[in-house]
Design an enzyme around this catalytic site. Structure first.
Site, PDB file in Angstrom:
ATOM      1  CE1 TYR A 143      -3.686   2.506   0.546  1.00  0.00           C
ATOM      2  CE2 TYR A 143      -2.426   3.298   2.430  1.00  0.00           C
ATOM      3  CZ  TYR A 143      -3.473   3.453   1.536  1.00  0.00           C
ATOM      4  OH  TYR A 143      -4.292   4.550   1.629  1.00  0.00           O
ATOM      5  CG  ASP A 237       5.865   3.634   0.841  1.00  0.00           C
ATOM      6  OD1 ASP A 237       6.193   4.380   1.796  1.00  0.00           O
ATOM      7  OD2 ASP A 237       4.685   3.441   0.491  1.00  0.00           O
ATOM      8  CE  LYS A 265       1.036   4.902   8.237  1.00  0.00           C
ATOM      9  NZ  LYS A 265       1.007   4.024   7.119  1.00  0.00           N
TER      10      LYS A 265
HETATM   11  C1  LIG Z   1       0.364   4.481   5.709  1.00  0.00           C
HETATM   12  C2  LIG Z   1       1.135   4.263   4.487  1.00  0.00           C
HETATM   13  C3  LIG Z   1       1.044   5.132   3.372  1.00  0.00           C
HETATM   14  C4  LIG Z   1       0.048   6.254   3.318  1.00  0.00           C
HETATM   15  O1  LIG Z   1       0.251   7.201   4.291  1.00  0.00           O
HETATM   16  P1  LIG Z   1      -0.963   8.221   4.683  1.00  0.00           P
HETATM   17  O2  LIG Z   1      -0.327   9.151   5.650  1.00  0.00           O
HETATM   18  O3  LIG Z   1      -2.021   7.344   5.275  1.00  0.00           O
HETATM   19  O4  LIG Z   1      -1.405   8.883   3.438  1.00  0.00           O
HETATM   20  C5  LIG Z   1       1.908   4.936   2.321  1.00  0.00           C
HETATM   21  N1  LIG Z   1       2.785   3.924   2.314  1.00  0.00           N
HETATM   22  C6  LIG Z   1       2.880   3.054   3.342  1.00  0.00           C
HETATM   23  C7  LIG Z   1       3.900   1.971   3.286  1.00  0.00           C
HETATM   24  C8  LIG Z   1       2.052   3.189   4.446  1.00  0.00           C
HETATM   25  O5  LIG Z   1       2.122   2.294   5.446  1.00  0.00           O
END
Ligand SMILES: *Cc1c(COP(=O)(O)O)cnc(C)c1O
Length: 427
Positions: A143, A237, A265
């Site tokens: 994701y 990512d 995060k």
């Molecule tokens: C949470 C997440 C996202 C998206 O981040 P948001 O702040 O929710 O837009 C993208 N990549 C990874 C790996 C994530 O865990």
């Protein structure tokens, strides 16, 4: 026990779609009412009915020091008193960027945004701008936020372009997105045979959005080699794994070098912050230095920067935190596995730093299809419900991971394992 939350949920649903501002919060995959949270304190969450939960979700990752850490709180309050936003540069941005640059060999510059979604979306635009190529390659089960070209599912057959996974995304928008199976080298090679127009691979090096499924080092090595061979950029990512799996995320655990890294995060410690980072050559393509446009009214917000800065400084000053967090994560999942075995329940567990995963499965999955095929989702739902009732707040989906924080103690973990033992008797 949940009367106030039941009422709050129904009132929320009147004025907010599904009663929530992010779908996972609605507990759709496990059913029931999500507790509405009143406050957090250290390792615990308190809902509006006064129930207390040991929090293994931590706002889906950011709160590595738990709730209301006094250092972070103090910095935020001090900054708030100077004004909430200026839409002009502040030195806090430079300081936070410098912290990150210092930690990574392959990063010279950082651009801040307000979410992980923005970070990956912008990183992809940058990769396309730098390479002059159109296609992107992502992996099933990873994701990267909810931007149009990333909301894709694998088409039929292997090594195909994706189809939209949500209404509202035109097929034309996803026709440049190749979807490949995670940890499948053969499939990955085939993608590059089908297209030489791939601007970037984007991958969660430690996937945390299909449960915890780390990429094998051979697989990541293959990603790197194919990128080098084809003039493609590798985007790691690390929105979730950054400052979570280790001080330098997956980079600290696996020998891999990314061209662009995305963060979110933990970097904001609970405030809305994302970032993408790279070498000065690549970042030089970004506006205003270069032609690739990217912007944000609240990007680099001073209050958010202050929170992130304290958080990263604390982590950097105490790198041994990660070993301690991992020890606790291992203690928890091993404890869960012991009581699962005792109750004849198949449980597969793994950890990476402060991230932990547990699958109700007889075999360990290595990609999205296997997670879907191997896991007993009914059992997961029941486990989740019963643990909530006993005061343990785990992520409400088998496709999510758990997080350890510095304020969770061994005693709390022992209590959790004892409760899990009782719950598993009836699973
Ligand atoms: C949470 C997440 C996202 C998206 O981040 P948001 O702040 O929710 O837009 C993208 N990549 C990874 C790996 C994530 O865990």
């Amino acid at each position: 026990m949940f009367e106030n939350s039941v009422k709050a949920y129904s009132e929320a649903k009147e004025v907010i779609p599904g009663g929530v501002d992010s779908p996972v919060r609605a507990f759709t995959s496990v059913g029931g009412t999500p507790p509405f949270i009143d406050r957090g304190e250290g390792a615990y969450l308190f809902d509006i009915d006064g129930n207390r939960y040991l929090d293994f979700v931590q706002s889906w990752g950011p709160l590595i020091f738990g709730h209301c850490n006094s250092d972070i709180e103090d910095a935020v309050i001090k900054t708030v008193k100077k004004g909430l936003s200026f839409g002009a540069p502040s030195v806090l941005e430079t300081e936070l960027a410098a912290e990150i640059v210092e930690m990574y060999d392959n990063i010279d510059k950082v651009r801040f945004v307000s979410s992980g979604t923005e970070a990956t979306m912008s990183a992809i635009r940058l990769a396309r701008g730098v390479t002059n190529k159109n296609n992107i390659l992502k992996f099933e089960g990873c994701y990267h936020g909810h931007s149009d070209s990333l909301l894709v599912q694998a088409g039929s057959g292997l090594a195909t372009f994706g189809t939209p996974s949500s209404p509202g995304v035109p097929a034309d928008f996803t026709k440049h997105t190749l979807v490949c199976e995670y940890n499948n080298i053969e499939n990955l090679r085939k993608c590059f045979e089908e297209s030489d127009d791939i601007a970037c691979i984007i991958i969660e090096p430690i996937a945390g959005n299909m449960g915890l499924v780390p990429a094998s080092s051979e697989f990541l090595k293959e990603c790197r080699e194919l990128c080098d061979k084809h003039g493609t950029l590798l985007i790691l990512d690390e929105v979730m794994s950054g400052f979570r799996a280790s001080l330098t995320g997956a980079h600290g655990l696996i020998d891999i070098s990314a061209d662009i890294i995305t963060f979110g995060k933990v970097i904001g410690a609970g405030m809305p912050v994302g970032a993408f980072a790279s070498t000065k050559e690549i970042m030089g393509h970004l506006s205003p230095d270069g032609a690739v446009y990217q912007a944000g009214t609240l990007s680099g917000n001073p209050v958010a920067m202050a929170a992130g800065l304290v958080s990263l400084k604390k982590l950097k000053a105490n790198p041994e935190i990660y070993e301690a967090l991992n020890k606790k994560a291992v203690k928890l999942v091993n404890g869960l596995k012991v009581v699962a075995n005792k109750n004849n329940i198949g449980l597969q567990v793994d950890t990476r730093g402060s991230m932990f995963g547990y699958f109700f499965a007889e075999e360990m999955p290595t990609n999205f299809k296997e997670v879907t095929k191997f896991c007993n989702f009914d059992r997961f739902s029941k486990f989740h419900h019963e643990m909530i009732k006993k005061g343990f707040y785990f992520a409400c989906s088998q496709y999510e991971v758990g997080f350890m924080s510095t304020v969770i103690t061994d005693e709390m973990i022992d209590e959790c394992i004892a409760s899990a033992d009782e719950v598993m008797k009836d699973l």
